[in-house]
Design a protein around this motif. Structure first.
Motif, mmCIF file in Angstrom:
data_model
loop_
_atom_site.group_PDB
_atom_site.id
_atom_site.type_symbol
_atom_site.label_atom_id
_atom_site.label_comp_id
_atom_site.label_asym_id
_atom_site.label_seq_id
_atom_site.Cartn_x
_atom_site.Cartn_y
_atom_site.Cartn_z
ATOM 1 N N SER A 65 0.832 -1.271 -0.079
ATOM 2 C CA SER A 65 0.135 0.063 -0.021
ATOM 3 C C SER A 65 0.824 0.983 0.361
ATOM 4 C CB SER A 65 -0.898 -0.061 1.182
ATOM 5 O OG SER A 65 -1.719 1.097 1.310
ATOM 6 N N ALA A 68 2.313 1.761 -3.557
ATOM 7 C CA ALA A 68 1.131 2.297 -4.394
ATOM 8 C C ALA A 68 0.924 3.775 -4.093
ATOM 9 C CB ALA A 68 -0.163 1.496 -4.146
ATOM 10 N N GLY A 69 1.213 4.225 -2.674
ATOM 11 C CA GLY A 69 1.401 5.612 -2.454
ATOM 12 C C GLY A 69 2.158 6.514 -2.924
ATOM 13 N N GLN A 71 3.675 5.613 -5.853
ATOM 14 C CA GLN A 71 3.698 5.501 -7.464
ATOM 15 C C GLN A 71 2.310 6.762 -7.539
ATOM 16 O OE1 GLN A 71 2.612 1.428 -7.942
ATOM 17 N NE2 GLN A 71 4.499 1.105 -8.758
ATOM 18 N N ARG A 72 1.540 6.802 -6.678
ATOM 19 C CA ARG A 72 0.543 7.840 -7.051
ATOM 20 C C ARG A 72 1.025 9.235 -7.006
ATOM 21 N NH1 ARG A 72 -2.653 4.075 -4.413
ATOM 22 N NH2 ARG A 72 -2.519 4.952 -2.381
ATOM 23 N N LEU A 75 2.904 9.790 -10.151
ATOM 24 C CA LEU A 75 2.181 9.990 -11.167
ATOM 25 C C LEU A 75 1.810 11.401 -11.074
ATOM 26 C CD1 LEU A 75 0.074 6.986 -11.619
ATOM 27 C CD2 LEU A 75 1.886 7.684 -13.251
ATOM 28 N N ALA A 76 1.406 12.144 -9.973
ATOM 29 C CA ALA A 76 0.982 13.289 -9.733
ATOM 30 C C ALA A 76 2.004 14.412 -10.370
ATOM 31 C CB ALA A 76 0.175 13.601 -8.561
#
Length: 111
Positions: A65, A68-69, A71-72, A75-76
């Motif tokens: 998790s 994934a954070g 990665q987010r 991406l931002a």
């Protein structure tokens, strides 16, 4: 743990290590194409998930998790950088279309 569970756990750890390493890179360090093992951003290629990982072990869910954070967030930042580049490109295009190439741009006052 059984040998199979040990292999699954080890495989997931390796996959998370790889994802974390790629997602956690500072885009400012790699913006010029350098800084990724000296090979440039193109060397990263496309990540392909390892085959046969099996289900994510419960004890790794929190780490997955967190990855994934990261990665987010990456991406931002990339999306914001893309928008800035598009805005700059729009400004450059407007300047190029407005100048008159048949007129001299510089005056040689010394020669």
């Amino acid at each position: 743990m059984s040998p199979r569970t040990d292999r699954t756990h080890a495989a997931w750890l390796a996959a998370l290590d790889e994802l974390e390493a790629v997602a956690g890179r500072d885009p400012q360090l790699t913006a010029d194409g350098a800084g990724v093992s000296g090979a440039g951003l193109g060397a990263l290629g496309t990540w392909t998930p390892p085959a046969g990982l099996g289900p994510l072990p419960a004890e790794l869910a929190e780490r997955a998790s967190a990855v994934a954070g990261v990665q987010r967030g990456a991406l931002a930042r990339l999306d914001a950088a893309r928008k800035a580049v598009l805005a700059h490109l729009g400004a450059v295009r407007s300047v190029e279309s407005s100048h008159e190439p048949e007129r001299p741009v510089y005056l040689d006052a010394t020669g």
